[in-house]
Scaffold this active site. Structure first.
Site, PDB file in Angstrom:
ATOM      1  N   GLY A 131       0.846  -1.180   0.000  1.00  0.00           N
ATOM      2  CA  GLY A 131       0.000   0.000   0.000  1.00  0.00           C
ATOM      3  C   GLY A 131       0.883   1.232   0.000  1.00  0.00           C
ATOM      4  CG  LEU A 132      -0.613   5.468   0.164  1.00  0.00           C
ATOM      5  CD1 LEU A 132      -1.307   6.554   0.957  1.00  0.00           C
ATOM      6  CD2 LEU A 132       0.138   6.065  -1.010  1.00  0.00           C
ATOM      7  CB  ALA A 133       3.098   2.238   4.616  1.00  0.00           C
ATOM      8  CG  HIS A 144     -15.393   8.291   8.276  1.00  0.00           C
ATOM      9  ND1 HIS A 144     -16.415   9.067   7.786  1.00  0.00           N
ATOM     10  CD2 HIS A 144     -14.241   8.841   7.814  1.00  0.00           C
ATOM     11  CE1 HIS A 144     -15.885  10.041   7.048  1.00  0.00           C
ATOM     12  NE2 HIS A 144     -14.579   9.926   7.053  1.00  0.00           N
ATOM     13  CB  SER A 201     -14.713  12.134   1.006  1.00  0.00           C
ATOM     14  OG  SER A 201     -13.846  13.072   1.611  1.00  0.00           O
ATOM     15  NE  ARG A 220     -12.219  11.333   9.660  1.00  0.00           N
ATOM     16  CZ  ARG A 220     -11.389  10.745   8.825  1.00  0.00           C
ATOM     17  NH1 ARG A 220     -10.733   9.660   9.198  1.00  0.00           N
ATOM     18  NH2 ARG A 220     -11.217  11.235   7.616  1.00  0.00           N
ATOM     19  CG  HIS A 254     -12.757   5.333   8.175  1.00  0.00           C
ATOM     20  ND1 HIS A 254     -12.818   5.050   6.842  1.00  0.00           N
ATOM     21  CD2 HIS A 254     -11.899   6.369   8.304  1.00  0.00           C
ATOM     22  CE1 HIS A 254     -12.050   5.901   6.196  1.00  0.00           C
ATOM     23  NE2 HIS A 254     -11.471   6.681   7.044  1.00  0.00           N
ATOM     24  CG  LEU A 288      -4.154   9.155   2.371  1.00  0.00           C
ATOM     25  CD1 LEU A 288      -4.813  10.029   1.322  1.00  0.00           C
ATOM     26  CD2 LEU A 288      -3.977   7.744   1.834  1.00  0.00           C
TER      27      LEU A 288
HETATM   28  C1  LIG Z   1     -12.653   4.257   2.520  1.00  0.00           C
HETATM   29  C2  LIG Z   1     -11.444   4.872   3.147  1.00  0.00           C
HETATM   30  C3  LIG Z   1     -11.151   6.215   2.948  1.00  0.00           C
HETATM   31  C4  LIG Z   1     -10.034   6.799   3.499  1.00  0.00           C
HETATM   32  N1  LIG Z   1      -9.787   8.129   3.286  1.00  0.00           N
HETATM   33  C5  LIG Z   1      -8.663   8.675   3.793  1.00  0.00           C
HETATM   34  C6  LIG Z   1      -8.365  10.040   3.537  1.00  0.00           C
HETATM   35  O1  LIG Z   1      -9.121  10.730   2.857  1.00  0.00           O
HETATM   36  N2  LIG Z   1      -7.221  10.556   4.046  1.00  0.00           N
HETATM   37  C7  LIG Z   1      -6.369   9.802   4.772  1.00  0.00           C
HETATM   38  O2  LIG Z   1      -5.333  10.322   5.192  1.00  0.00           O
HETATM   39  N3  LIG Z   1      -6.628   8.490   5.054  1.00  0.00           N
HETATM   40  C8  LIG Z   1      -7.766   7.929   4.568  1.00  0.00           C
HETATM   41  N4  LIG Z   1      -8.040   6.606   4.840  1.00  0.00           N
HETATM   42  C9  LIG Z   1      -7.069   5.827   5.615  1.00  0.00           C
HETATM   43  C10 LIG Z   1      -5.919   5.422   4.725  1.00  0.00           C
HETATM   44  O3  LIG Z   1      -6.366   5.180   3.419  1.00  0.00           O
HETATM   45  C11 LIG Z   1      -5.262   4.135   5.182  1.00  0.00           C
HETATM   46  O4  LIG Z   1      -5.055   4.188   6.542  1.00  0.00           O
HETATM   47  C12 LIG Z   1      -3.906   3.964   4.525  1.00  0.00           C
HETATM   48  O5  LIG Z   1      -4.043   4.029   3.135  1.00  0.00           O
HETATM   49  C13 LIG Z   1      -3.303   2.642   4.903  1.00  0.00           C
HETATM   50  O6  LIG Z   1      -2.209   2.411   4.050  1.00  0.00           O
HETATM   51  P1  LIG Z   1      -1.255   1.211   4.353  1.00  0.00           P
HETATM   52  O7  LIG Z   1      -0.176   1.241   3.338  1.00  0.00           O
HETATM   53  O8  LIG Z   1      -0.852   1.253   5.771  1.00  0.00           O
HETATM   54  O9  LIG Z   1      -2.138  -0.110   4.190  1.00  0.00           O
HETATM   55  P2  LIG Z   1      -2.957  -0.617   2.878  1.00  0.00           P
HETATM   56  O10 LIG Z   1      -3.019   0.428   1.851  1.00  0.00           O
HETATM   57  O11 LIG Z   1      -4.212  -1.165   3.421  1.00  0.00           O
HETATM   58  O12 LIG Z   1      -2.062  -1.772   2.325  1.00  0.00           O
HETATM   59  C14 LIG Z   1      -2.026  -3.012   2.940  1.00  0.00           C
HETATM   60  C15 LIG Z   1      -1.134  -3.868   2.080  1.00  0.00           C
HETATM   61  O13 LIG Z   1      -0.731  -4.995   2.802  1.00  0.00           O
HETATM   62  C16 LIG Z   1      -0.951  -6.152   2.048  1.00  0.00           C
HETATM   63  N5  LIG Z   1      -1.180  -7.206   3.023  1.00  0.00           N
HETATM   64  C17 LIG Z   1      -1.958  -7.161   4.131  1.00  0.00           C
HETATM   65  N6  LIG Z   1      -1.869  -8.308   4.804  1.00  0.00           N
HETATM   66  C18 LIG Z   1      -1.030  -9.106   4.122  1.00  0.00           C
HETATM   67  C19 LIG Z   1      -0.539 -10.424   4.307  1.00  0.00           C
HETATM   68  N7  LIG Z   1      -0.900 -11.148   5.360  1.00  0.00           N
HETATM   69  N8  LIG Z   1       0.308 -10.923   3.386  1.00  0.00           N
HETATM   70  C20 LIG Z   1       0.685 -10.180   2.300  1.00  0.00           C
HETATM   71  N9  LIG Z   1       0.266  -8.935   2.097  1.00  0.00           N
HETATM   72  C21 LIG Z   1      -0.587  -8.411   2.988  1.00  0.00           C
HETATM   73  C22 LIG Z   1      -2.100  -5.832   1.157  1.00  0.00           C
HETATM   74  O14 LIG Z   1      -2.053  -6.645  -0.008  1.00  0.00           O
HETATM   75  C23 LIG Z   1      -1.820  -4.374   0.833  1.00  0.00           C
HETATM   76  O15 LIG Z   1      -0.905  -4.320  -0.245  1.00  0.00           O
HETATM   77  C24 LIG Z   1      -9.166   6.012   4.282  1.00  0.00           C
HETATM   78  C25 LIG Z   1      -9.445   4.667   4.496  1.00  0.00           C
HETATM   79  C26 LIG Z   1     -10.570   4.088   3.938  1.00  0.00           C
HETATM   80  C27 LIG Z   1     -10.880   2.641   4.200  1.00  0.00           C
END
Ligand SMILES: Cc1cc2nc3c(=O)[nH]c(=O)nc-3n(C[C@H](O)[C@H](O)[C@H](O)COP(=O)(O)OP(=O)(O)OC[C@H]3O[C@@H](n4cnc5c(N)ncnc54)[C@H](O)[C@@H]3O)c2cc1C
Ligand code: HEM
Ligand code: HEM
Ligand code: SF4
Ligand code: F3S
Ligand code: FES
Lengths: 261, 248, 640
Positions: C44-46, C268, C286, C332, C403, C443
């Site tokens: 994901g982003l991180a 949320h 949103s 929120r 959320h 994000l």
């Molecule tokens: C509907 C919605 C709207 C949002 N809007 C906003 C916003 O407007 N502004 C904001 O700042 N934040 C927002 N958020 C929060 C934000 O999007 C998330 O917290 C953030 O994107 C999480 O990113 P991440 O990289 O940590 O995890 P994710 O993007 O969830 O990535 C998780 C990754 O881990 C992988 N993964 C997970 N478990 C396993 C496993 N066991 N084995 C292999 N791979 C695995 C998945 O395949 C994926 O690639 C929103 C969240 C949602 C649900």
């Protein structure tokens, strides 16, 4: 106000079942006696799958994740249309209120040589990643980026780039194209990056390698326009013309020094 | 046609292989987009010919001398700069080259597209915008091609033309087209050509990358206009002959 | 202070901590970087930003995702925007203000050091993403546009239509794919982490299951980074994607990583209310909509008239009434509880009376239809697709939904968990948002961790390991872990009970939502803690997974995830029970003032609760990391 709590009755589902990439598949027929019209198409399949498990049978495999029309995972050919009857809508956003009681609904996977079937309705779309790997990016290593407001970008340009950037990589364009071409997907990314000032440095090398990678997997465009009609983001085939133009420039203009990186 | 990796394992280094580049025009033509470009260019040339040819043929309505004289004029082109018929031959060669290019591109792209969906959809497709013309380009094209052979045998070589007289264009046309089946062939072929152009004359803008919101609205109009001009014009001849308007 | 929980915050004034850290952090010289293999789980982003950056630096990176492509990670769904202290609009924003807003928004339950660093790098994130071609919204002059977001009085949120997360993720994804193309990253798609391997006290690799072939593999590395997202799906109905799960973090927890503040979950306020029993997930609208939408319910519970027939004086714009200075932009947790109370008081709207209105008519009159449509068109269209109603004519109906999860694996300043060599980033860790996350900050955190923090801090761990042999994937520990995992999944197939994983997930979700959702109290949590183990036993006895383990089997995948959710659910309730105060997303009805506002207990609970796994889901051990506040003084969090 939509008619809440309405139910659809006796739907007939013809769903493509296939155990693996190399095993032959076939249509299987299932009945849904009653389903709320508030349910999404995939929730209808969930209901079917729960019933299959209850009958000790294997549920239907299909790709899906966000169910918000943004991740691009869902990918179903519904009654001969990629993502089904509703324009500009991904399968997961399609709701049962678009159907009538008694309908027969035929569900098939995307079909393209580059998208081999993994199981049932699930296909492998990784050639899209290959296309991006070959140039669908702006080379900007982490750190050392100039201030974000350094280059003003006219709103119209930013908006046009955004129109192209909305692509969710679902592959419906390929599925819908009579030639199995990935022009809309590729053109969307090429245009997104080539329209922006930041993208200019790699503009021509980008379009060249992306188009040529696309060539290794997909068919050619004869301008049917089916892709645009199927695209859940309604991405315009104007971008395909844009890609053609940039590709020709890249090939014909002699800029070896400038962009044959 | 490359298949997606169905063998499992990590993906890496997919973009490191250096492509070997051919001579630039060949290099261009070796890709699908390049071939489409070739189709568009050749298509435009062929359109140009068909258009000019129509104008020329219209002289038929001005009577035998006019049209025959016109045929002669073609043969006399650029004389004395070049010997008689040389220019015409150069034009013919160019035309042949374009036709060959167009057909070759059409052929190889058709193969490519077949391979791109080796397994067809098992249920009926429900097309949204792809129209009859766009889906039958290959067939309308082939009809035109076959027509062309007959046509040359008819008016240029005279093999299938009763009492053919080289150069007596007016007479030859009348002789040939007063046969109802032949006239019918001409009508069918030209309608096929019209259908081909209905899509082709629009499609070429996309292939050439001529896309500009300002004139996009006109692209379809141009295609319809051009296609109907050709059909109406060309079909008028067999009709005129049968109707006795064109008479010896 | 618990020795295992040393946050390693650099000394010195808050503004200088990060710079001084970078100044004396150990470095790995460029030629030696390629001698280190780093596993990044999650793209994901991180994860994507970290994998790309680590590869750019020269490390060997193996990236894993259970998606078919990194572009599908749930970051893609983020709509509203991303915060940054750019102060492009000269409305008095600054790094310190963003820092303070985040601390305050988190109800003073987050670490000053981490949060300030986050505010600092937020500025670089925007520069980086723009350089990558993210088409952020622009003003006519061509400069970047901003909008304001809940919990802030400045407008510092950058956005790309209603698809900010999509555009940011695609940016990071493209950087990652570039490295895949160049050979810097090996990408494993449709592969799920099923266990973490620890050898001699160091994290040495992971065990994975290939979702296509069902094969189990061991992967050894010098360090492992988890960026696997949040656990909001424990509620079954949430705005998370269907596959979001806690497995990776939970497996790490079972191997010794402490799990912090699991009870901090965010509800949320603006989601589409549930419409029927088949509902599989809830869709977020949103929060940015609250910029132009006014929240209200009819004053009279029995008012059944359509919205437009209800006159102004009979409407209760309760947020504007209760929180004049923030109004519809109140944070929120506060807006969510207010909505819950409105619905509980019988004044809910919609066929099931389970929502409140979000009304745009005022905005449309003020700035005109086109402007409003310009701003939110894709959200309006999404709403209409789902509900069949046009929100520019009939007011939207919204209701809170699970959320985001502030809790997660405990990490120190370097993002390292309590297992040396195991790092955790993004939503999966607990670090920056305290008891409540401000909109548009996740994000920011994911990209901060992945682009600008971890690539520095990981060197500090790796540098001393240069030349030292690391255990390979053939080490007995790997073999044992792989066998255990294989058995676990084989067992799901063999139980041969009567109920599907989804059925159990729904039941689990109901319990958690009812007793550990928007409002919690002792009796309810006790009840949950008695019901959960029983249901879990039933799960182990009565689960039914059809099909086999040798090809794609989504039911089997689900079984493994639900299993872990059960154990997490028990920990959540335990944590909520132990935290005898109300703060942010954690609202204990016993601890509120007469106006129903949260009552914190800074004397006893100004700490992080980090839980240790004992092998018994019901018997975790609670550890504490005291939170010191130097730069800010603890204030009651008022948005009136
Ligand atoms: C509907 C919605 C709207 C949002 N809007 C906003 C916003 O407007 N502004 C904001 O700042 N934040 C927002 N958020 C929060 C934000 O999007 C998330 O917290 C953030 O994107 C999480 O990113 P991440 O990289 O940590 O995890 P994710 O993007 O969830 O990535 C998780 C990754 O881990 C992988 N993964 C997970 N478990 C396993 C496993 N066991 N084995 C292999 N791979 C695995 C998945 O395949 C994926 O690639 C929103 C969240 C949602 C649900
Ligand atoms: C001789 C046999 C012919 C064959 C087999 C043939 C076949 C085709 C095919 C398959 C296409 C591709 C469809 C598309 O890309 O949209 C095409 C395009 C086209 N054809 Fe033909 N065609 C033939 C003759 C002609 C003639 C005689 C003309 C003109 C008078 C013509 C004009 C065009 C044009 C303008 C296009 C569009 C090119 C483009 O879209 O880039 N074709 N033809
Ligand atoms: C009813 C319509 C048509 C009529 C009456 C017609 C008539 C003629 C005549 C009389 C000639 C001989 C000219 C000469 O030898 O001096 C000719 C040549 C030719 N026509 Fe047509 N034609 C028609 C349509 C077409 C079409 C549709 C095409 C192409 C798709 C075509 C292609 C040609 C070609 C290639 C030649 C040979 C030109 C040359 O010898 O250089 N014609 N036509
Ligand atoms: S262009 Fe449209 S149809 Fe094609 S992949 Fe992108 S979103 Fe899907
Ligand atoms: S449908 Fe196919 S032919 Fe071209 S315009 Fe779209 S790719
Ligand atoms: S499931 Fe994500 S787009 Fe349909």
């Amino acid at each position: 106000m939509s008619a809440h709590g309405r139910h659809l009755t006796n739907l007939t589902l013809k769903i493509w079942r296939q155990a693996g990439p190399d095993t032959p598949g076939r249509f299987e027929t299932y009945r849904i006696d009653s389903i709320s019209d508030e349910a999404s198409f995939l929730e209808m399949l969930d209901v079917l799958n729960e019933r299959l498990i209850a009958d000790d049978r294997e549920p239907v495999v299909f790709d899906n994740d966000c169910r918000e029309g943004i991740c691009g995972a869902c990918s179903l050919m519904i009654n001969g249309q990629a993502h089904g009857p509703q324009r500009g809508t991904a399968t997961c956003q399609l709701h049962m209120r678009k159907f009538q009681s008694g309908d027969e609904i035929v569900v098939e996977p995307w079909r393209a040589t580059a998208f081999p079937i993994i199981k049932d309705l699930m296909v492998d779309r990784s050639p899209f990643d290959r296309i991006i790997e070959s140039g669908g990016f702006i080379t900007a290593p982490t750190g050392g980026a100039p201030d974000a407001n350094l280059i003003p970008i006219p709103k119209v340009v930013a908006d046009a780039a955004m129109d192209a950037a909305e692509c969710i990589g679902c592959g419906a364009c390929v599925a819908a194209c009579p030639n199995g071409a990935a022009h809309l997907f590729t053109a969307a990314k090429v245009s997104h990056l080539n329209l922006l000032p930041q993208g200019q440095a790699e503009r021509f090398s980008r379009v060249e390698s992306m188009v040529e990678t696309m060539d290794e997997y997909f068919g050619s465009c004869t301008n049917h326009g089916e892709c645009e009609a199927a695209c859940p983001k309604s991405i315009s085939i104007d971008f395909i013309a844009l890609m053609h133009k940039d590709y020709l420039k890249a090939k014909l203009a002699n800029r070896r020094e400038l962009s044959r990186t | 046609m490359a298949q997606a990796v169905s063998t499992r394992g990590p993906v890496t280094g997919t973009a490191t292989a250096k492509k070997r580049r051919k001579l630039f025009l060949l290099d261009l033509y070796s890709t699908a987009v390049g071939k489409k470009y070739a189709m568009a260019i050749s298509g435009i040339a062929l359109m140009g010919y068909v258009f000019a040819h129509l104008i020329g043929n219209l002289k038929m309505y001005l009577g035998p001398t006019e049209i025959d004289h016109y045929g002669e004029f073609l043969r006399e082109l650029l004389v004395p700069l070049l010997p008689r018929t040389v220019t015409l031959w150069l034009l013919r060669l160019g035309l042949i080259a374009m036709a060959v290019l167009h057909i070759h591109a059409a052929y190889s792209l058709t193969i490519l597209n077949r391979q791109a969906r080796a397994v067809k959809y098992q249920s009926e497709r429900d097309y949204q915008v792809a129209n009859f013309a766009s889906r039958t380009m290959r067939w309308t094209g082939i009809i035109v091609l076959l027509f062309l052979f007959w046509h040359l045998a008819d008016f240029t070589w005279g093999w299938v033309n009763p009492h053919f007289v080289r150069g007596a264009v007016y007479r030859n046309v009348d002789a040939s087209l007063s046969r109802v089946p032949v006239a019918a062939l001409y009508i069918v072929a030209n309608i096929a050509l019209g259908v081909h152009l209905f899509h082709g004359a629009w499609s070429l803008f996309q292939s050439m990358g001529w896309n500009n919101p300002r004139f996009n609205r006109w692209r379809r109009g141009f295609a319809i206009g051009f296609a109907s001009l050709i059909v109406v014009g060309n079909v008028s001849f067999p009709v005129a002959v049968l109707a006795g308007i064109v008479e010896r | 202070m618990d020795p295992a929980l040393d946050a390693k915050i650099p000394a010195g004034p808050i503004e200088d901590k990060w710079d001084s850290y970078k100044a004396d952090v150990k470095l790995v010289n460029p030629n030696n970087k390629r001698r280190f293999k780093i596993i990044v789980v999650g793209t994901g982003l991180a994860g994507a930003s970290a994998a790309a950056t680590l590869a750019e630096l020269g490390y060997q990176v193996d990236a894993f995702t259970y998606h078919d492509s990194p572009r599908r990670a749930h970051s893609i769904a983020a709509q509203g925007g991303i915060n940054a202290a750019k102060n492009y609009h000269g409305d008095g924003d600054s790094i310190h203000r963003l820092f303070y807003d985040t601390i305050k928004g988190g109800d003073f339950r987050s670490r000053e050091g981490n949060v300030h660093r986050l505010a600092q790098v937020s500025v670089d994130i925007i520069d980086q993403m723009v350089a990558q071609g993210v088409p952020f919204a622009r003003e006519y002059g061509g400069l970047l546009d901003n909008r304001s977001f809940g919990g802030a009085q400045v407008s510092r949120t950058f956005y790309a239509r209603g698809q900010t997360g999509q555009q940011l993720l695609l940016g990071a994804y493209q950087q990652l794919e570039r490295q895949v193309g160049l050979g810097g990253v090996r990408l494993w798609n449709r592969v799920e982490l099923v266990d973490v391997v620890v050898i001699d006290g160091r994290c040495s690799g992971i065990v994975t299951r290939d979702l296509v072939t069902g094969e189990f593999h061991s992967h050894a590395a010098h360090a492992v980074v988890l960026a696997t997202g949040g656990y909001g799906n424990v509620f079954f109905l949430s705005t998370n994607a269907m596959a979001c799960n806690v497995t990776a973090a939970w497996r790490a927890h079972q191997r010794g990583a402490y799990f912090a503040n699991p009870c901090y979950t965010q509800i949320h306020p603006t989601c589409i209310p549930q419409a029927d029993e088949t509902q599989s997930k809830l869709t977020l609208m949103s929060e940015s909509l609250r910029n132009d939408g006014r929240v209200w319910v009819p004053k009279n519970p029995d008012d059944r008239r359509p919205a437009d027939e209800i006159p102004e004086e009979e409407r209760d714009y309760y947020l504007e009434r209760l929180y004049p200075s923030y109004g519809n932009l109140a944070p929120r947790d506060i807006s969510s509880r207010a909505a819950k109370r409105a619905v509980d008081s019988g004044r809910g709207v919609g066929p099931l009376k389970n929502g409140v209105y979000l009304d745009f008519s005022a905005a449309i009159q003020r700035v005109g239809f086109d402007t409003v449509w310009e701003r939110y068109s894709n959200l309006f269209e999404m709403y209409e697709r789902i509900t069949g109603e046009n929100p520019t004519k009939v007011p939207m109906r919204i209701y809170p939904a699970s959320h985001y999860t502030m809790g997660g694996l405990w990490v120190d300043y370097e993002l390292m968990t309590t297992i040396p060599g195991l790092y955790c980033m993004g939503e999966a860790n607990f670090s920056d948002h305290g008891a409540n996350r401000l909109g548009a900050s996740a994000l920011m955190q994911g990209l901060a961790d992945g682009y600008f923090v971890l690539p520095y801090t990981i060197g500090n761990y790796l540098a001393p390991l240069l030349g030292k042999p690391a255990p390979g994937a053939d080490h007995p520990e790997f073999k044992a872990a792989a066998f255990a995992a294989r058995d676990r999944f084989q067992n799901y197939l063999e139980i041969g009970g009567t109920r599907s994983p989804d059925w159990f997930h729904r039941e689990l979700g109901k319990i958690i939502w009812d007793y550990c959702g928007m409002e919690r109290n002792e009796a309810g949590l006790e009840k949950a803690l008695s019901e959960l183990p029983a249901l879990y036993e039933e799960f182990k006895r009565d689960l039914r997974v059809t099909g086999d383990g040798a090809s794609v089997n989504q039911t089997l995948e689900k079984a493994g995830r639900v299993d872990d959710f059960f154990q997490l659910g028990m920990l959540m309730c335990r944590d909520a029970l132990e935290r005898k105060e109300s703060c942010g997303g954690h609202f204990r009805t016993e601890y509120q003032d007469e106006e129903g506002e949260a009552k914190r207990d800074d004397e006893h609970f100004a700490h992080v609760a980090a839980w240790e796994w004992t092998g018994e889901p019901m018997k975790p051990v609670r550890h504490q990391e005291e939170l010191e506040f130097e730069a800010v003084h603890l204030a009651t969090r008022s948005y009136k």
